[in-house]
Design an enzyme around this catalytic site. Sequence first.
Site, PDB file in Angstrom:
ATOM      1  N   ASN A  80      13.915  -7.183   3.694  1.00  0.00           N
ATOM      2  CA  ASN A  80      12.814  -6.337   3.252  1.00  0.00           C
ATOM      3  C   ASN A  80      12.525  -5.314   4.342  1.00  0.00           C
ATOM      4  O   ASN A  80      11.806  -5.588   5.295  1.00  0.00           O
ATOM      5  CB  ASN A  80      11.572  -7.200   2.972  1.00  0.00           C
ATOM      6  CG  ASN A  80      10.389  -6.393   2.466  1.00  0.00           C
ATOM      7  OD1 ASN A  80      10.387  -5.163   2.494  1.00  0.00           O
ATOM      8  ND2 ASN A  80       9.368  -7.078   2.003  1.00  0.00           N
ATOM      9  N   GLU A  85       6.835 -11.122  -0.813  1.00  0.00           N
ATOM     10  CA  GLU A  85       7.848 -10.312  -1.478  1.00  0.00           C
ATOM     11  C   GLU A  85       9.221 -10.948  -1.356  1.00  0.00           C
ATOM     12  O   GLU A  85      10.054 -10.834  -2.259  1.00  0.00           O
ATOM     13  CB  GLU A  85       7.867  -8.915  -0.855  1.00  0.00           C
ATOM     14  CG  GLU A  85       6.610  -8.113  -1.115  1.00  0.00           C
ATOM     15  CD  GLU A  85       6.597  -6.805  -0.344  1.00  0.00           C
ATOM     16  OE1 GLU A  85       6.654  -5.741  -0.982  1.00  0.00           O
ATOM     17  OE2 GLU A  85       6.520  -6.857   0.899  1.00  0.00           O
ATOM     18  N   ARG A 107       1.516   8.553   7.017  1.00  0.00           N
ATOM     19  CA  ARG A 107       1.508   9.403   5.829  1.00  0.00           C
ATOM     20  C   ARG A 107       0.105   9.891   5.511  1.00  0.00           C
ATOM     21  O   ARG A 107      -0.867   9.154   5.627  1.00  0.00           O
ATOM     22  CB  ARG A 107       2.087   8.636   4.628  1.00  0.00           C
ATOM     23  CG  ARG A 107       3.589   8.629   4.602  1.00  0.00           C
ATOM     24  CD  ARG A 107       4.123   7.640   3.584  1.00  0.00           C
ATOM     25  NE  ARG A 107       4.302   6.329   4.183  1.00  0.00           N
ATOM     26  CZ  ARG A 107       4.742   5.257   3.536  1.00  0.00           C
ATOM     27  NH1 ARG A 107       5.031   5.338   2.253  1.00  0.00           N
ATOM     28  NH2 ARG A 107       4.898   4.113   4.146  1.00  0.00           N
ATOM     29  N   ARG A 149      14.925  -5.546  -0.943  1.00  0.00           N
ATOM     30  CA  ARG A 149      13.861  -4.709  -1.471  1.00  0.00           C
ATOM     31  C   ARG A 149      14.342  -3.266  -1.424  1.00  0.00           C
ATOM     32  O   ARG A 149      14.759  -2.775  -0.374  1.00  0.00           O
ATOM     33  CB  ARG A 149      12.607  -4.854  -0.619  1.00  0.00           C
ATOM     34  CG  ARG A 149      11.485  -3.915  -1.052  1.00  0.00           C
ATOM     35  CD  ARG A 149      10.457  -3.785   0.049  1.00  0.00           C
ATOM     36  NE  ARG A 149       9.361  -2.903  -0.341  1.00  0.00           N
ATOM     37  CZ  ARG A 149       8.631  -2.213   0.513  1.00  0.00           C
ATOM     38  NH1 ARG A 149       8.871  -2.294   1.802  1.00  0.00           N
ATOM     39  NH2 ARG A 149       7.651  -1.437   0.084  1.00  0.00           N
ATOM     40  N   HIS A 201       5.514  -0.733  -3.941  1.00  0.00           N
ATOM     41  CA  HIS A 201       5.049  -2.082  -3.582  1.00  0.00           C
ATOM     42  C   HIS A 201       4.960  -2.975  -4.819  1.00  0.00           C
ATOM     43  O   HIS A 201       4.197  -3.944  -4.841  1.00  0.00           O
ATOM     44  CB  HIS A 201       3.669  -2.044  -2.889  1.00  0.00           C
ATOM     45  CG  HIS A 201       3.660  -1.343  -1.575  1.00  0.00           C
ATOM     46  ND1 HIS A 201       2.665  -0.455  -1.205  1.00  0.00           N
ATOM     47  CD2 HIS A 201       4.532  -1.374  -0.523  1.00  0.00           C
ATOM     48  CE1 HIS A 201       2.913   0.005   0.011  1.00  0.00           C
ATOM     49  NE2 HIS A 201       4.049  -0.532   0.444  1.00  0.00           N
TER      50      HIS A 201
END
Length: 397
Positions: A7, A384, A241, A91, A180
């Site tokens: 991931n 995840e 960001r 991922r 996500h």
Amino acid sequence: MNILVINCGSSTLKYQLIDSESEKVLAKGLCERIGLDGQIKFTNPKNGESVLIKRDLPDHKVALRLVVETLVSPEYGAIKDLSEIDAAGHRVVHGGETFSSSVIVTDEIFKAIEEVSPLAPLHNPANLLGIDAVRHLMPEIQNVAVFDTAFHQTMPEEAYLYGLPYEYYENYKIRRYGFHGTSHRFVSEKAISLLDKPVEDTKVIVCHLGGGASICAVKGGKSVDTSMGFTPLEGLVMGTRSGNIDPAILPYLAEKEGLDLNQMIHILNRKSGMLGLSGTSSDMRDIDAGNEAGDKRAHLAFQSFCYSVVKTIGAYVAAMNGVDLIAFTAGIGEWDHDVRKEVISHLGYLGITLDEEANQGGGKLIRISTEDSKVAAYVIPTNEELAIARETAALLK
């Protein structure tokens, strides 16, 4: 079947080696601060003790090489040889409209993922690097790509379309995709299990807060809106960001600074957010420390991040006409009690009262709202990696 789950985030690389039959985690770790003063943290499977190795990690390729070293290490490795790994699940952040479900990676699939990489410039290249490295290190095993965008394919048109001429969507598929998704699916399913009502009647808001951050409105178990958009640049103020800005800022600043469009996008992705506001760091731990020390710009970065979370929660409460449970997850959501306290302090209108003592915890399932709160608030750790392992095993079977 032993599945190595990779991931890769914008500044992290999490991994787990999972026995898909028992879902037992054989090994796990986290490379973090990639591009900064990197380090890897993992649990020694032989004695359960935590191990921290500090090493320069200039990029994800070096980080992945370090992961492999730890897995087969005579001192603290979980396996003797890489042949004990049967498959790898990855991922992948952006699948565009090309991928609405997980796929086995072939050369053609690899190229197709590359083609949509400009839509996720901080992530897809890192995701592909992980796939490429595994293909070279373990060419005999299959790789599976699990897409962040897949969970959000249930959004209605009014949520995923922008106010642009419709032919831009028809011709170029410009729309909100959301990200996500693997985390939002995993956490929302756990949240729904905590509610005493039928799935179809539930309304949950998941706040995935990390270096990259997004919020998802989940109604009846399905994603109906999410804060990231065409790319992971849209939405909340994040580590590096900018999140939402007036698009007219781009040509204005480009002219003032003598920059081209690509340079402007680089600034919005790499030099903005909490890094740009604080002037010191993109890491919330550093921001918290600066805030506590009285650094005004660190305080500004902290407040701006929390305020963007508060606004988005409010929007999704309105969009779903209510909410039953708000979940905090990912690195900041699970561990930063100051962020959770600041956010919940703005949600009194929902009838949420913070349980101050419970909120001091982190990293495990915790109810952080008082029992008499009208809307529940929880810390729900995301996993995840387990979700990716399940997808990988199901696809290969």
